[in-house]
Design a protein around this motif. Structure first.
Motif, PDB file in Angstrom:
ATOM      1  N   ILE A   1       0.794  -1.375  -0.110  1.00 11.78           N
ATOM      2  CA  ILE A   1       0.008  -0.201  -0.087  1.00 11.78           C
ATOM      3  C   ILE A   1       0.878   1.361   0.029  1.00 11.78           C
ATOM      4  O   ILE A   1       0.545   2.180  -0.670  1.00 11.78           O
ATOM      5  CB  ILE A   1      -0.872   0.086   1.199  1.00 11.78           C
ATOM      6  N   ILE A   2       1.977   1.197   0.898  1.00 12.57           N
ATOM      7  CA  ILE A   2       2.775   2.561   0.937  1.00 12.57           C
ATOM      8  C   ILE A   2       3.487   2.855  -0.384  1.00 12.57           C
ATOM      9  O   ILE A   2       4.179   1.840  -0.827  1.00 12.57           O
ATOM     10  CB  ILE A   2       3.657   2.411   2.139  1.00 12.57           C
ATOM     11  N   THR A   3       3.640   3.911  -0.754  1.00 16.09           N
ATOM     12  CA  THR A   3       4.262   4.326  -1.912  1.00 16.09           C
ATOM     13  C   THR A   3       5.516   5.205  -1.467  1.00 16.09           C
ATOM     14  O   THR A   3       5.389   5.949  -0.747  1.00 16.09           O
ATOM     15  CB  THR A   3       3.775   4.933  -3.115  1.00 16.09           C
ATOM     16  N   ILE A   4       6.740   5.076  -2.339  1.00 15.90           N
ATOM     17  CA  ILE A   4       7.720   5.947  -2.011  1.00 15.90           C
ATOM     18  C   ILE A   4       8.305   6.283  -3.398  1.00 15.90           C
ATOM     19  O   ILE A   4       8.137   5.799  -4.580  1.00 15.90           O
ATOM     20  CB  ILE A   4       8.894   4.962  -1.273  1.00 15.90           C
ATOM     21  N   PRO A   5       9.149   7.313  -3.344  1.00 12.60           N
ATOM     22  CA  PRO A   5       9.787   8.023  -4.580  1.00 12.60           C
ATOM     23  C   PRO A   5      10.722   7.088  -5.156  1.00 12.60           C
ATOM     24  O   PRO A   5      11.490   6.504  -4.310  1.00 12.60           O
ATOM     25  CB  PRO A   5      10.313   9.127  -4.117  1.00 12.60           C
ATOM     26  N   SER A   6      10.823   6.825  -6.404  1.00  7.48           N
ATOM     27  CA  SER A   6      11.965   6.264  -7.126  1.00  7.48           C
ATOM     28  C   SER A   6      13.190   7.019  -7.224  1.00  7.48           C
ATOM     29  O   SER A   6      13.459   7.708  -8.034  1.00  7.48           O
ATOM     30  CB  SER A   6      11.439   5.882  -8.418  1.00  7.48           C
ATOM     31  N   LEU A   7      14.006   6.720  -6.138  1.00  8.44           N
ATOM     32  CA  LEU A   7      15.247   7.457  -6.059  1.00  8.44           C
ATOM     33  C   LEU A   7      16.198   7.196  -7.182  1.00  8.44           C
ATOM     34  O   LEU A   7      16.890   8.212  -7.706  1.00  8.44           O
ATOM     35  CB  LEU A   7      16.068   7.191  -4.822  1.00  8.44           C
TER      36      LEU A   7
ATOM     37  N   PRO B   1       6.751   7.430  -8.191  1.00  7.48           N
ATOM     38  CA  PRO B   1       6.516   6.439  -6.743  1.00  7.48           C
ATOM     39  C   PRO B   1       6.217   5.181  -7.040  1.00  7.48           C
ATOM     40  O   PRO B   1       5.949   4.942  -8.142  1.00  7.48           O
ATOM     41  CB  PRO B   1       5.339   7.183  -6.221  1.00  7.48           C
ATOM     42  N   HIS B   2       6.752   4.422  -6.280  1.00  7.75           N
ATOM     43  CA  HIS B   2       6.704   2.904  -6.513  1.00  7.75           C
ATOM     44  C   HIS B   2       6.154   2.398  -5.284  1.00  7.75           C
ATOM     45  O   HIS B   2       6.416   2.916  -4.044  1.00  7.75           O
ATOM     46  CB  HIS B   2       7.566   2.356  -7.370  1.00  7.75           C
ATOM     47  N   LEU B   3       5.628   0.960  -5.087  1.00  7.87           N
ATOM     48  CA  LEU B   3       5.340   0.474  -3.706  1.00  7.87           C
ATOM     49  C   LEU B   3       6.666   0.100  -3.005  1.00  7.87           C
ATOM     50  O   LEU B   3       7.611  -0.250  -3.672  1.00  7.87           O
ATOM     51  CB  LEU B   3       4.617  -0.774  -4.188  1.00  7.87           C
ATOM     52  N   LEU B   4       6.452   0.144  -1.790  1.00  9.60           N
ATOM     53  CA  LEU B   4       7.410  -0.291  -0.973  1.00  9.60           C
ATOM     54  C   LEU B   4       8.156  -1.595  -0.958  1.00  9.60           C
ATOM     55  O   LEU B   4       9.262  -1.808  -1.015  1.00  9.60           O
ATOM     56  CB  LEU B   4       6.985  -0.305   0.636  1.00  9.60           C
TER      57      LEU B   4
END
Length: 214
Positions: A88-94, A101-104
Motif C-alpha cells: 500500500i505505501i508508496t515511496i519515490p523512485s530515487l 513513486p513505487h510500492l514499498l
C-alpha cells in the motif's frame, strides 16, 4: 464499518486478556490502511486487506484452541503490518529522474537479492515456521500429554511444511499472473528469490527454536 467494529469487539472481548493489546493494535493499523486505501482510491490494495482480515480471523480461532505464546502473536501482527505496508505505501523512485513513486515492496537495497520484499519473506517464514512448531507442540501435548523436544527431524518437518506453504503461494501468484498479467508470469528470478528467502527464514528460526526450546 459496522462489521469491522463487530470484528474488533470479537477480538477484544476474548476471555484471554493477554491478546487484547496485540488484537487492538492489529485492528487499528488494519483499519488505518483501509482508510488510506479508500481515501486514495487505491482499490488494488483491497486484496491485501482481504488477506489480512482472513488471517486475523484464522489466528483468533486457532489461538482459542492452540494458545500461542504472546511474543508469537506480536510477531504475527508485525508481519501483517509489513505485508500491508509493502502493498500500500508508496515511496519515490530515487533512481529515476522522474521521481515516480513505487510500492514499498518494489524497493531494492542491494543489487538484485536484497529488497524490502525479500526481507519480509525471510521474516515472514521465520514466523510461520514458529507457528508450525507451536501448533505441533500444543496438539501433541493436548492429545498425549507429552512435551516435544525440538529434534532435528521435527524441525525439518516444520521447516518443510512452512516452505511448502510458500511454494503453494508462489504457484497461485504465478497462475494469477499468467491469467491477468502475462508479462510478469515468466519472472522466475522473483520466484527463486522468494523461495530462497523462505528457506532462509525457516532455517534461521529453527536454530533459535533448537537453542531456546521455544
Amino acid at each position: 464499518d459496522s462489521y469491522l467494529w463487530h470484528l474488533a469487539s470479537m477480538f477484544i472481548q476474548t476471555k484471554s486478556p493477554k491478546i487484547t493489546g496485540v488484537a487492538t493494535i492489529t485492528i487499528l493499523y488494519t483499519m488505518g490502511f483501509l482508510g488510506s486505501a479508500l481515501s486514495g482510491k487505491d482499490y488494488s490494495a483491497l486484496p491485501h486487506l482481504g488477506a489480512q482480515l482472513a488471517l486475523m480471523i484464522f489466528v483468533f480461532i486457532a489461538h482459542k484452541r492452540i494458545h500461542y505464546a504472546l511474543p508469537l502473536l506480536w510477531h504475527l501482527s508485525i508481519l501483517g503490518f509489513l505485508n500491508l505496508a509493502g502493498g500500500i505505501i508508496t515511496i519515490p523512485s530515487l533512481g529515476s529522474s522522474e521521481q515516480l513513486p513505487h510500492l514499498l515492496n518494489d524497493a531494492w537495497f542491494y543489487h538484485e537479492w536484497l529488497s524490502y520484499s525479500t526481507l519480509v519473506h525471510v521474516y515472514g517464514f521465520a514466523v510461520i515456521t514458529w507457528v508450525n512448531w507451536q501448533t505441533l507442540c500444543n496438539i501433541i501435548h493436548s492429545r498425549y500429554q507429552r512435551r516435544l523436544i525440538p529434534s532435528t527431524g521435527l524441525l525439518l518437518l516444520v521447516i518443510s511444511s512452512a516452505v511448502g506453504y510458500g511454494a503453494i503461494a508462489e504457484l497461485l501468484i504465478h497462475l494469477t499472473d499468467t491469467c491477468f498479467n502475462p508479462e510478469l508470469a515468466v519472472n522466475y528470478a522473483d520466484i527463486c528469490r522468494n523461495m530462497s528467502a523462505n528457506v532462509l527464514g525457516a532455517t534461521l528460526i529453527s536454530f533459535v527454536i533448537k537453542l531456546r526450546n521455544l
